[in-house]
Design an enzyme around this catalytic site. Structure first.
Site, PDB file in Angstrom:
ATOM      1  N   GLY A 147       3.567   3.659  13.500  1.00 59.33           N
ATOM      2  CA  GLY A 147       4.345   2.437  13.759  1.00 59.33           C
ATOM      3  C   GLY A 147       3.870   1.713  15.016  1.00 59.33           C
ATOM      4  O   GLY A 147       3.762   0.487  15.043  1.00 59.33           O
ATOM      5  N   GLY A 203       7.173   4.832   8.107  1.00 56.71           N
ATOM      6  CA  GLY A 203       6.314   5.997   8.315  1.00 56.71           C
ATOM      7  C   GLY A 203       6.568   6.582   9.683  1.00 56.71           C
ATOM      8  O   GLY A 203       7.661   6.433  10.248  1.00 56.71           O
ATOM      9  N   GLU A 208       4.264   7.290  15.409  1.00 55.30           N
ATOM     10  CA  GLU A 208       2.904   7.133  15.939  1.00 55.30           C
ATOM     11  C   GLU A 208       2.162   5.993  15.235  1.00 55.30           C
ATOM     12  O   GLU A 208       1.586   5.114  15.879  1.00 55.30           O
ATOM     13  CB  GLU A 208       2.163   8.460  15.731  1.00 55.30           C
ATOM     14  CG  GLU A 208       0.791   8.516  16.317  1.00 55.30           C
ATOM     15  CD  GLU A 208       0.077   9.810  15.883  1.00 55.30           C
ATOM     16  OE1 GLU A 208       0.722  10.706  15.308  1.00 55.30           O
ATOM     17  OE2 GLU A 208      -1.143   9.883  16.135  1.00 55.30           O
ATOM     18  N   GLU A 259      10.355   1.106  10.132  1.00 54.33           N
ATOM     19  CA  GLU A 259      11.315   2.177   9.845  1.00 54.33           C
ATOM     20  C   GLU A 259      10.584   3.474  10.130  1.00 54.33           C
ATOM     21  O   GLU A 259       9.691   3.868   9.381  1.00 54.33           O
ATOM     22  CB  GLU A 259      11.734   2.148   8.365  1.00 54.33           C
ATOM     23  CG  GLU A 259      12.380   0.864   7.917  1.00 54.33           C
ATOM     24  CD  GLU A 259      13.813   0.720   8.389  1.00 54.33           C
ATOM     25  OE1 GLU A 259      14.300   1.618   9.115  1.00 54.33           O
ATOM     26  OE2 GLU A 259      14.433  -0.291   8.046  1.00 54.33           O
ATOM     27  N   LYS A 313       0.842  -1.204   0.000  1.00 53.01           N
ATOM     28  CA  LYS A 313       0.000   0.000   0.000  1.00 53.01           C
ATOM     29  C   LYS A 313       0.870   1.245   0.000  1.00 53.01           C
ATOM     30  O   LYS A 313       1.596   1.515   0.963  1.00 53.01           O
ATOM     31  CB  LYS A 313      -0.892   0.048   1.250  1.00 53.01           C
ATOM     32  CG  LYS A 313      -1.900   1.188   1.174  1.00 53.01           C
ATOM     33  CD  LYS A 313      -2.460   1.595   2.508  1.00 53.01           C
ATOM     34  CE  LYS A 313      -1.844   2.845   3.058  1.00 53.01           C
ATOM     35  NZ  LYS A 313      -2.011   4.071   2.267  1.00 53.01           N
ATOM     36  N   CYS A 357      13.622  10.762   6.533  1.00 52.79           N
ATOM     37  CA  CYS A 357      13.582  10.292   7.922  1.00 52.79           C
ATOM     38  C   CYS A 357      14.916  10.405   8.633  1.00 52.79           C
ATOM     39  O   CYS A 357      14.970  10.701   9.817  1.00 52.79           O
ATOM     40  CB  CYS A 357      13.105   8.855   7.948  1.00 52.79           C
ATOM     41  SG  CYS A 357      14.001   7.848   6.762  1.00 52.79           S
TER      42      CYS A 357
HETATM   43  P1  NDP Z   1       2.418   8.084   8.243  1.00 52.21           P
HETATM   44  O1  NDP Z   1       2.900   7.247   9.349  1.00 52.21           O
HETATM   45  O2  NDP Z   1       1.305   9.004   8.474  1.00 52.21           O
HETATM   46  O3  NDP Z   1       1.956   7.170   7.005  1.00 52.21           O
HETATM   47  C1  NDP Z   1       2.771   6.167   6.488  1.00 52.21           C
HETATM   48  C2  NDP Z   1       1.897   5.147   5.803  1.00 52.21           C
HETATM   49  O4  NDP Z   1       1.049   4.536   6.755  1.00 52.21           O
HETATM   50  C3  NDP Z   1       0.985   5.710   4.721  1.00 52.21           C
HETATM   51  O5  NDP Z   1       0.861   4.761   3.681  1.00 52.21           O
HETATM   52  C4  NDP Z   1      -0.335   5.859   5.470  1.00 52.21           C
HETATM   53  O6  NDP Z   1      -1.466   5.825   4.609  1.00 52.21           O
HETATM   54  C5  NDP Z   1      -0.306   4.633   6.344  1.00 52.21           C
HETATM   55  N1  NDP Z   1      -1.147   4.697   7.537  1.00 52.21           N
HETATM   56  C6  NDP Z   1      -1.620   5.805   8.161  1.00 52.21           C
HETATM   57  N2  NDP Z   1      -2.376   5.434   9.234  1.00 52.21           N
HETATM   58  C7  NDP Z   1      -2.363   4.073   9.255  1.00 52.21           C
HETATM   59  C8  NDP Z   1      -2.952   3.093  10.119  1.00 52.21           C
HETATM   60  N3  NDP Z   1      -3.702   3.434  11.176  1.00 52.21           N
HETATM   61  N4  NDP Z   1      -2.736   1.794   9.852  1.00 52.21           N
HETATM   62  C9  NDP Z   1      -1.970   1.422   8.805  1.00 52.21           C
HETATM   63  N5  NDP Z   1      -1.404   2.291   7.952  1.00 52.21           N
HETATM   64  C10 NDP Z   1      -1.584   3.612   8.182  1.00 52.21           C
HETATM   65  O7  NDP Z   1       3.724   8.792   7.702  1.00 52.21           O
HETATM   66  P2  NDP Z   1       3.875   9.785   6.500  1.00 52.21           P
HETATM   67  O8  NDP Z   1       3.420   9.181   5.234  1.00 52.21           O
HETATM   68  O9  NDP Z   1       3.260  11.063   6.944  1.00 52.21           O
HETATM   69  O10 NDP Z   1       5.472   9.886   6.385  1.00 52.21           O
HETATM   70  C11 NDP Z   1       6.214  10.688   7.188  1.00 52.21           C
HETATM   71  C12 NDP Z   1       6.803   9.913   8.349  1.00 52.21           C
HETATM   72  O11 NDP Z   1       7.467   8.731   7.918  1.00 52.21           O
HETATM   73  C13 NDP Z   1       7.864  10.710   9.066  1.00 52.21           C
HETATM   74  O12 NDP Z   1       7.646  10.646  10.443  1.00 52.21           O
HETATM   75  C14 NDP Z   1       9.185  10.009   8.726  1.00 52.21           C
HETATM   76  O13 NDP Z   1      10.180  10.097   9.671  1.00 52.21           O
HETATM   77  C15 NDP Z   1       8.767   8.614   8.507  1.00 52.21           C
HETATM   78  N6  NDP Z   1       9.651   7.964   7.575  1.00 52.21           N
HETATM   79  C16 NDP Z   1      10.552   7.050   8.041  1.00 52.21           C
HETATM   80  C17 NDP Z   1      11.441   6.456   7.185  1.00 52.21           C
HETATM   81  C18 NDP Z   1      12.401   5.431   7.660  1.00 52.21           C
HETATM   82  O14 NDP Z   1      12.971   4.732   6.841  1.00 52.21           O
HETATM   83  N7  NDP Z   1      12.628   5.281   8.954  1.00 52.21           N
HETATM   84  C19 NDP Z   1      11.447   6.763   5.757  1.00 52.21           C
HETATM   85  C20 NDP Z   1      10.459   7.699   5.375  1.00 52.21           C
HETATM   86  C21 NDP Z   1       9.592   8.276   6.273  1.00 52.21           C
HETATM   87  P3  NDP Z   1      -2.124   7.192   4.072  1.00 52.21           P
HETATM   88  O15 NDP Z   1      -1.093   7.837   3.235  1.00 52.21           O
HETATM   89  O16 NDP Z   1      -3.287   6.709   3.294  1.00 52.21           O
HETATM   90  O17 NDP Z   1      -2.474   7.997   5.274  1.00 52.21           O
END
Ligand code: NDP
Length: 505
Positions: A237, A232, A235, A254, A178, A288
């Site tokens: 995670g 992502g 929170e 991650e 996804k 990130c």
């Molecule tokens: P989010 O955590 O909001 O979203 C990440 C993904 O999770 C999206 O596909 C989102 O879908 C989905 N998602 C949201 N809510 C849920 C849920 N309740 N259950 C399952 N999936 C869910 O992060 P962002 O997309 O806003 O990305 C930014 C964040 O990601 C930053 O905090 C960054 O640090 C972190 N990040 C970490 C990386 C790493 O390698 N450590 C790399 C890149 C980013 P939808 O888009 O539909 O809301």
């Protein structure tokens, strides 16, 4: 406008209720596409298709060489369509076209090539020597886990998708991915290319765009899934861990970061300033492991900070589709507003930034200034300040002075995160000693952002669990089975261990 479809069980199709959501070019507000909005039923159908494809063995029983060849073919397909995929990636997410062409799309095909090599070269069976039991042969078999789901963020959609799909398929698993709702297009297009080329049996790869709250949750909670890999926010995670715990499935997480880039007083200041700039402002800081805290030794502080400000002022802000642009828009207006909120907080906490602190002026006609933000540098930031502790995910650098190496390490480690980090120094022994003290998943010495498929990547502390990439990232998609073979197939006197149960067997 191009028509995008979900890929479920080898079929390119609309969502089950026909619903879509719009996606825009964040620089201009132009509607780029209506994206299929998968329902929870679509997510279950994709998982079921992956389950069937795994259980019927069409993929899991292929040889490692066959899987390797298929992944190489996917890498070739990406390279052959790199121009189109780069255009899609940059227009959808706001990253520069230069980044898409030089890093994102080649980074995706590079991940498929690396994991193709892993499939071909990592032994599937390893003999174990020693052990207490008589006349036995022992070995471990590395076997696929089953159905692996991937949930990815919006900042590097193509690379993130490749990091989830390639190792899963290389190890013989099936996959459901996804993408983030802001940036679904490049991976939907790749799915379409793979389906049109008939590269994989039905159900082996499924790609479903849709909301995290429904589709994403299903991918983590469904008991037919054997592993969930998530990139992502910290929170979400935590939520993924909770959802996965119901069926005790392993997770790779991650998550966020607030990494420290330490500049020691013996560094080549010009090179170090370039490393700090690159480490902070690449993709507007929406990375990130960005080094968003620059820790600078007091004796070089003033000179170094003025070099940083000078270099930051030269970054070109504009249309991300122009090859000369260094910084495009943030992914969305709401992200630009988040950055502005943190800068306002920073003004309260430490005063006026040395540079930036506002949206840019004088952008070309048609560009939405409200979606952009200037590179911003706060100086003399206490590490306890919120802008030094919380992930902003925007072009904001906190510069923090320190007196000696031990203090630099202590400040670097004073964070809930531990994802990336840097040390800039001309003394490699000193730099490596500092790196050894940093509690973080990666440290780049005299460099930053040097991520490649060959090397493991992941976080300490609240930056995550597990590693992606490298051999570790391949093994993370396998089960380990120990097989013990008693080669005395008959006639043996029962051995000592059986007497633990009974003296008379
Ligand atoms: P989010 O955590 O909001 O979203 C990440 C993904 O999770 C999206 O596909 C989102 O879908 C989905 N998602 C949201 N809510 C849920 C849920 N309740 N259950 C399952 N999936 C869910 O992060 P962002 O997309 O806003 O990305 C930014 C964040 O990601 C930053 O905090 C960054 O640090 C972190 N990040 C970490 C990386 C790493 O390698 N450590 C790399 C890149 C980013 P939808 O888009 O539909 O809301």
């Amino acid at each position: 406008m191009a028509d995008y479809k979900l890929l479920i069980n080898g079929e390119l199709r609309a969502s089950s209720d026909g619903d879509t959501f719009p996606t825009y070019n964040p620089a201009t507000g132009e509607l780029i596409a209506d994206v299929p909005k998968a329902t929870r039923e679509d997510a279950v159908a994709a998982i079921q298709a992956a389950r069937n494809a795994f259980d019927n063995g069409t993929w899991s029983t292929t040889t490692a060489e066959e899987r390797s060849a298929k992944l190489t073919a996917i890498a070739d397909l990406i390279d052959a369509n790199a121009d189109e995929l780069s255009q899609i990636e940059a227009r959808d997410g706001g990253g520069t076209i230069r980044k898409a062409m030089l890093a994102d799309i080649p980074g995706g095909s590079g991940a498929f090539r690396w994991f193709a090599q892993m499939a071909a070269t990592q032994p599937e069976k390893v003999d174990l020597s020693g052990g207490p039991f008589p006349a036995s042969r022992n070995y471990v078999r590395y076997e696929p886990l089953g159905v692996c789901t991937g949930i990815i963020p919006w900042n590097f959609p193509f690379i993130m998708a490749s990091w989830k799909i390639a190792p899963a398929l290389a190890a013989g698993n099936t996959s459901v991915l996804k993408p983030a709702s802001y940036t679904s297009l490049s991976i939907l297009r790749l799915a379409e290319l793979i389906a049109e080329a008939d590269l994989l049996p039905p159900g082996v790869l499924n790609v479903i765009s849709g909301p995290g709250g429904t589709v994403g949750e299903e991918l983590a909670v469904n008991a037919m899934v054997d592993k969930t890999a998530f990139t992502g926010s910290t929170e979400v995670g935590r939520r993924i861990m909770q959802l996965a715990s119901g069926s005790v499935k392993p997770v790779t997480l991650e998550l966020g970061g607030k990494s420290a880039n330490i500049v020691l007083d013996d560094a080549d200041l010009d090179q170090a300033a370039a490393a700090v700039l690159w480490g902070t402002f690449l993709h507007n800081g929406q990375v990130c492991e960005s080094g968003t805290r620059a820790l600078v030794q007091a004796s070089i502080y003033d000179e170094f900070v003025s070099m940083l400000v000078d270099k930051a002022g030269k970054l070109v802000i504009g249309d991300q589709m122009d090859f000369g642009t260094d910084l495009g828009p943030l992914v969305d207006r709401s992200q630009a507003e988040t950055v502005a909120r943190y800068v306002a907080l920073g003004r309260d906490e430490v005063g006026e930034p040395l540079i930036g602190g506002s949206k840019p002026e004088g952008l070309a006609d048609g560009l939405l200034a409200d979606n952009f933000y200037r590179p911003t540098i706060f100086s003399n930031v206490p590490n306890s300040a919120k802008i030094a502790q919380e992930e902003i995910f925007g072009p904001v650098l906190c510069v923090i002075p320190f007196s000696d190496d031990a203090e630099a390490v202590a400040i670097a480690n004073d964070s809930i995160y531990g994802l990336g980090g840097g040390v800039q120094s001309s003394n490699l022994d000193r730099a490596e000693a500092v790196a050894a003290g940093m509690r973080t998943g990666t440290v780049w010495i005299n460099d930053y952002h040097m991520i490649s498929p060959e090397r493991p990547f992941g976080g300490y502390k609240q930056s995550g669990i597990g590693r992606e990439l490298g051999t570790q990232g391949f093994r993370a998609y396998q089960q380990v089975k120990h097989v013990h073979v008693n080669e005395e197939t008959s006639g043996r006197d029962n051995h000592l261990q059986y007497s633990v149960l009974s003296g008379s067997i």
